[in-house]
Design an enzyme around this catalytic site. Structure first.
Site, PDB file in Angstrom:
ATOM      1  N   ASN A   1     -26.881  -9.260   9.705  1.00  0.00           N
ATOM      2  CA  ASN A   1     -26.051  -8.714   8.770  1.00  0.00           C
ATOM      3  C   ASN A   1     -24.686  -8.305   9.191  1.00  0.00           C
ATOM      4  O   ASN A   1     -24.614  -7.319   9.754  1.00  0.00           O
ATOM      5  CB  ASN A   1     -26.744  -7.491   7.862  1.00  0.00           C
ATOM      6  CG  ASN A   1     -26.005  -6.985   6.865  1.00  0.00           C
ATOM      7  OD1 ASN A   1     -25.155  -7.539   6.476  1.00  0.00           O
ATOM      8  ND2 ASN A   1     -26.804  -6.090   6.253  1.00  0.00           N
ATOM      9  N   TRP A   2     -23.723  -9.146   9.033  1.00  0.00           N
ATOM     10  CA  TRP A   2     -22.579  -8.777   9.584  1.00  0.00           C
ATOM     11  C   TRP A   2     -21.767  -7.612   8.732  1.00  0.00           C
ATOM     12  O   TRP A   2     -20.836  -7.241   9.151  1.00  0.00           O
ATOM     13  CB  TRP A   2     -21.501  -9.929   9.469  1.00  0.00           C
ATOM     14  CG  TRP A   2     -21.868 -11.062  10.709  1.00  0.00           C
ATOM     15  CD1 TRP A   2     -23.004 -11.102  11.431  1.00  0.00           C
ATOM     16  CD2 TRP A   2     -21.518 -12.269  11.052  1.00  0.00           C
ATOM     17  NE1 TRP A   2     -22.995 -12.078  12.367  1.00  0.00           N
ATOM     18  CE2 TRP A   2     -21.815 -12.943  12.011  1.00  0.00           C
ATOM     19  CE3 TRP A   2     -20.102 -13.112  10.219  1.00  0.00           C
ATOM     20  CZ2 TRP A   2     -21.426 -14.110  12.594  1.00  0.00           C
ATOM     21  CZ3 TRP A   2     -19.694 -14.228  10.859  1.00  0.00           C
ATOM     22  CH2 TRP A   2     -20.434 -14.820  12.166  1.00  0.00           C
TER      23      TRP A   2
ATOM     24  N   HIS B   1     -29.911  -3.766  -0.153  1.00  0.00           N
ATOM     25  CA  HIS B   1     -29.438  -3.076   0.869  1.00  0.00           C
ATOM     26  C   HIS B   1     -28.955  -1.614   0.898  1.00  0.00           C
ATOM     27  O   HIS B   1     -28.637  -1.271  -0.258  1.00  0.00           O
ATOM     28  CB  HIS B   1     -28.671  -3.807   1.586  1.00  0.00           C
ATOM     29  CG  HIS B   1     -28.209  -3.114   3.110  1.00  0.00           C
ATOM     30  ND1 HIS B   1     -27.655  -2.078   3.368  1.00  0.00           N
ATOM     31  CD2 HIS B   1     -28.712  -3.645   4.250  1.00  0.00           C
ATOM     32  CE1 HIS B   1     -27.336  -1.981   4.739  1.00  0.00           C
ATOM     33  NE2 HIS B   1     -27.995  -2.827   5.327  1.00  0.00           N
TER      34      HIS B   1
ATOM     35  N   GLU C   1     -26.855   0.025   1.594  1.00  0.00           N
ATOM     36  CA  GLU C   1     -25.378   0.401   1.426  1.00  0.00           C
ATOM     37  C   GLU C   1     -25.150  -0.099   0.229  1.00  0.00           C
ATOM     38  O   GLU C   1     -23.977   0.690  -0.573  1.00  0.00           O
ATOM     39  CB  GLU C   1     -24.583  -0.278   2.479  1.00  0.00           C
ATOM     40  CG  GLU C   1     -24.818   0.397   3.962  1.00  0.00           C
ATOM     41  CD  GLU C   1     -24.563  -0.468   5.181  1.00  0.00           C
ATOM     42  OE1 GLU C   1     -24.202  -1.597   4.827  1.00  0.00           O
ATOM     43  OE2 GLU C   1     -24.983   0.178   6.208  1.00  0.00           O
TER      44      GLU C   1
ATOM     45  N   SER D   1     -30.162   0.284  13.858  1.00  0.00           N
ATOM     46  CA  SER D   1     -30.056   0.643  15.206  1.00  0.00           C
ATOM     47  C   SER D   1     -30.928  -0.584  16.155  1.00  0.00           C
ATOM     48  O   SER D   1     -31.324   0.032  17.164  1.00  0.00           O
ATOM     49  CB  SER D   1     -30.249   1.967  15.759  1.00  0.00           C
ATOM     50  OG  SER D   1     -29.245   2.775  14.770  1.00  0.00           O
TER      51      SER D   1
ATOM     52  N   GLY E   1     -27.672  -5.110  12.475  1.00  0.00           N
ATOM     53  CA  GLY E   1     -26.274  -4.860  11.845  1.00  0.00           C
ATOM     54  C   GLY E   1     -25.343  -4.887  12.722  1.00  0.00           C
ATOM     55  O   GLY E   1     -25.004  -6.046  13.542  1.00  0.00           O
ATOM     56  N   GLY E   2     -25.061  -3.838  13.375  1.00  0.00           N
ATOM     57  CA  GLY E   2     -23.871  -3.570  14.620  1.00  0.00           C
ATOM     58  C   GLY E   2     -23.990  -4.573  15.812  1.00  0.00           C
ATOM     59  O   GLY E   2     -22.897  -5.276  15.984  1.00  0.00           O
TER      60      GLY E   2
HETATM   61  P1  13P Z   1     -27.399  -1.422  12.301  1.00  0.00           P
HETATM   62  O1  13P Z   1     -28.176  -2.358  13.048  1.00  0.00           O
HETATM   63  O2  13P Z   1     -25.826  -1.339  12.527  1.00  0.00           O
HETATM   64  O3  13P Z   1     -27.963   0.135  12.229  1.00  0.00           O
HETATM   65  O4  13P Z   1     -27.511  -1.656  10.548  1.00  0.00           O
HETATM   66  C1  13P Z   1     -28.715  -2.086  10.317  1.00  0.00           C
HETATM   67  C2  13P Z   1     -28.450  -2.701   8.659  1.00  0.00           C
HETATM   68  O5  13P Z   1     -28.115  -2.287   7.966  1.00  0.00           O
HETATM   69  C3  13P Z   1     -28.823  -4.080   8.691  1.00  0.00           C
HETATM   70  O6  13P Z   1     -28.896  -4.603   7.470  1.00  0.00           O
END
Ligand code: 13P
Length: 247
Positions: free
Chosen positions: A14-15, A89, A91, A209, A230-231
């Protein structure tokens, strides 16, 4: 590596709202496409990365078309070669006020378009501290699946991503042991709504994470069926390492 039910782990990148330039997106994509992971770039880059088996969108609208300024429908995504859609998600729930009712509408529309939904659920730190995790996950799943028949779910290849909000972008991942418990809890909830077969066939992913050091533990120790990254998915070498340790 194949896991117990014979299904290959599903690794999803997930960029989010990255990178800033299309050129960078193409470069990152070219470095990671050999992993065969599902890649969910920002909407605007999707077309330039197609065709690729495993393209995903981070969001969609629930109507097919019409006067809905700024929105993109599942059918439009499908027509440019996208197969997956992340739905709900945290967010989106947090910054764009997506309620469980909205998540339900989006999930239905993705299933209707015959795309694979990746439903995200997870509790906040506060809810966890108050011991509310089980109830929160139950409500999120029940509301998301409201009025969706067993038949439709069985055909949808729905995936559920457990993404505890306290673990997202914090560098404090959930322990594999706890993630395993949450995976079992999610299966129990799905089993109550549908039945055991549906529950067992639903891939459960972990997100929060995840990196190349801890990723494999969620598959090999916790027995989950995939990861939502994510990151770490924005760094080509890190992401390729992560996938290599699993698949
Ligand atoms: P991180 O891997 O940056 O913690 O993000 C997780 C995420 O929200 C993937 O959808």
């Amino acid at each position: 590596m194949k896991i117990s039910n014979g299904v290959k782990p599903l690794i999803v990148a997930n960029w989010k709202c990255n990178p800033a330039k299309e050129k960078e997106a193409k470069r990152l994509f070219n470095s990671v496409k050999k992993t065969k992971a599902v890649i969910c770039p920002p909407l605007i880059y999707l077309k330039s990365l197609a065709p690729y088996v495993g393209l995903g969108a981070q969001n969609c609208f629930w109507e097919k078309k019409g006067a809905f300024t700024g929105e993109v429908s599942p059918a439009m995504l499908k027509n440019i070669g996208c197969q997956y859609v992340i739905v709900g998600h945290s967010e989106r729930r947090r910054y764009f006020n997506e309620t469980d009712e909205v998540v339900n509408k989006k999930l239905k529309s993705v299933i209707e378009a015959r795309m694979i939904p990746i439903l995200c659920i997870g509790e906040t730190q506060k809810q966890r501290d108050r011991g509310e995790t089980e109830n929160i996950l139950k409500k999120q799943i029940e509301d998301a699946l409201n009025d969706i028949s067993k038949f439709k779910i069985q055909n949808s290849k729905l995936c559920i991503a457990y993404e505890p909000i306290w673990a997202i972008g914090t560098g404090k991942p959930c322990d594999p042991e706890e993630a395993q418990k949450m995976g079992l809890l999610i299966r129990k909830i799905i089993s109550k709504i549908y039945n055991r077969t549906v529950a067992q066939k639903t891939p459960i992913l972990y997100g929060g994470s995840v990196n190349s050091k801890n990723g494999a533990s969620y598959i090999k120790e916790a027995g989950l069926q995939g990861l939502l990254v994510g990151g770490a998915s924005l760094e080509a070498k890190e992401f390729v390492d992560l996938v290599r340790k699993i698949c």
